[in-house]
Write an enzyme that holds these catalytic residues in place. Sequence first.
Site, short mmCIF file in Angstrom:
data_model
loop_
_atom_site.label_atom_id
_atom_site.label_comp_id
_atom_site.label_asym_id
_atom_site.label_seq_id
_atom_site.Cartn_x
_atom_site.Cartn_y
_atom_site.Cartn_z
N ARG A 131 -5.48 0.42 6.78
CA ARG A 131 -5.66 1.63 6.24
C ARG A 131 -7.08 1.91 5.71
O ARG A 131 -7.19 3.22 5.39
CB ARG A 131 -4.81 1.74 5.17
CG ARG A 131 -3.21 1.21 5.52
CD ARG A 131 -2.32 0.93 4.17
NE ARG A 131 -0.89 0.51 4.61
CZ ARG A 131 -0.70 -0.64 5.01
NH1 ARG A 131 -1.41 -1.67 4.96
NH2 ARG A 131 0.73 -0.97 5.15
N ASP A 191 6.38 -1.95 -0.23
CA ASP A 191 6.56 -3.15 0.39
C ASP A 191 7.68 -4.29 -0.48
O ASP A 191 8.08 -5.03 0.01
CB ASP A 191 5.09 -3.99 -0.16
CG ASP A 191 3.78 -2.81 0.20
OD1 ASP A 191 3.13 -3.41 1.17
OD2 ASP A 191 3.79 -1.79 -0.17
N HIS A 218 -1.66 -2.01 -1.84
CA HIS A 218 -0.71 -1.66 -0.48
C HIS A 218 -1.41 -1.99 0.82
O HIS A 218 -2.14 -1.10 1.32
CB HIS A 218 -0.29 -0.29 -0.62
CG HIS A 218 0.44 0.15 0.60
ND1 HIS A 218 1.76 -0.41 1.06
CD2 HIS A 218 0.03 1.10 1.60
CE1 HIS A 218 2.29 0.53 1.94
NE2 HIS A 218 1.38 1.36 2.33
#
Length: 357
Positions: A131, A191, A218
Site C-alpha cells: 500500500r 483487520d 493497516h
Amino acid sequence: MNFSLSLLLKKSINLQQPFLVCHLRFSSNSQIIRPFIKCNAEVPNSKISVIGLGNVGCALVATLLFMKLTNEIGFVDINAERLKANLLGFKYMSMHLNYAKIEGSTTYDAIAGSKICIFSAGVRPNPGESRLTILEKNVVVMKDVVPKVVRYAPDSILILVLNPVDIMTYITTCISGFPPERVLGSGTNLDTARLRFKMSEKYNVATDACEGWVLGEHGLSSMIAWSTCKVGGVFITDLNPKMGLDDDKEKWAEVHQYVTQQGPGINKLKGYTNWGIALSVCDICNAILNNTKSVRAVTVPAKGFHGIEDNVYLSLPAVIGQNGIIDIVELPLTERECQNLHKSGKFLFEYQQKLKI
Ligand SMILES: NC(=O)C1=CN([C@@H]2O[C@H](COP(=O)(O)OP(=O)(O)OC[C@H]3O[C@@H](n4cnc5c(N)ncnc54)[C@H](O)[C@@H]3O)[C@@H](O)[C@H]2O)C=CC1
Ligand SMILES: CC(=O)C(=O)O
C-alpha cells in the site's frame, strides 16, 4: 384496486367531467402534501458523501443504501461517464429501498453540507505491491481534494479509506486544519474484523463471541494484541499463555499472517478489495450518526498513548460518537505488545517524515 381508485375510474368511464375535476384536484403536489411546519432546518443532518466512486466508493454507496443509514448521499468523481452511470444505477436502486436523495457530480456542490465525508478517491496498489507504493500519488490527490471538501462541508467528519490509510489520515488532518477528533482513518477496523472472523472459524462460534484487537498500521507492521483476545468471554491466553509466540503449539501467529494477507490476497485475485471495507466504514458511520459510542480500531494521532512520542497516526481502539472520536481506549498491553506497537509507529513515522505537505 383500492376503494378511492375504483370510484375514480368508474366516474371517469361514466362521466367525462367529474374525472377532469378529480384530475385537477390531485394535479398539484402542494395540495396532496400539505405544509405542516415552515422549515425543517432543525432536523439533524445525516448526509454522507463519498469522494471517489470507484470500486470502494460504489460498494460504500450500495451498503449505505442497503443499511438505510441516511436518506441523503452525495458523491464526487473526476470520471464523468462512470459517475453518471453509477448515479442512475443508485437512483433506481434507491427506489426499492425507500426514499433517499442521491446527488453525484464532478463538482463539489454535490457534497455540500455533509455530516460525514469518506475519502476513496485516488489510486490503489497493483496486485503484489505494498500500500505504501502509492503514497506519493495519493498525496497529490489529497492536496487537490481536501481543500474542496473543507470548503463545501466545513463541519463534516472526515473518514479516510484511501491507502496508505494511516498516513492519509495524518495528511488530511494537516491539510484540512480540522480538529483531530473530526478526522479518522478506517485503519485496522477491517483487520480486526478479519481477526475476529478467523477466531470464530477456529472456535466454531459467532463472531460476536470473539474479541481481540489488531492495532498499529493497516498493513504488514500491524500487531495483534493477543492478551485482549477472548472467546465466549474467556481470555484465550488463560488457556494458552503462549498464544501468538514462536513456540505456540496452536500457531496463532499464522492468524496474524492471515489478517495482513487478506487485502493483498483479494487484490491479487480480482485487482481490488471493496465489500469488507464498505461495511467496515458504514459501521463507523453508524456510530457517528447514531452517537452509539462504539469502540472501534481506527486511525488516530497516537502520540501520548502507550508511551508513543512521535506524532504518528496509528490504529487504536477509539470511542466513536456524533462528534467523531470521543475517547481513546489505552488497553493494558503486555510489554511485548507495546514494543510491537512502537515498531509499527516507528515504521510509519519514517514514511510520514519524508513527506512534504
Ligand atoms: N483502507 C482500506 O482498508 C482499504 C483501502 N482501499 C483503498 O481505497 C482506494 C480506492 O480503491 P478503489 O476504489 O479500488 O480504486 P478505484 O481506482 O476503483 O477508484 C478510485 C476512484 O477515484 C477517482 N479519482 C481519482 N482521482 C480523483 C480526484 N482527484 N478527484 C476525484 N476522484 C478521483 C477515480 O476516478 C476512481 O473512480 C485505494 O487507495 C485502495 O487502496 C481499498 C480497500 C480497502
Ligand atoms: C486494500 C486494503 O487495504 C485491504 O483490503 O485491506
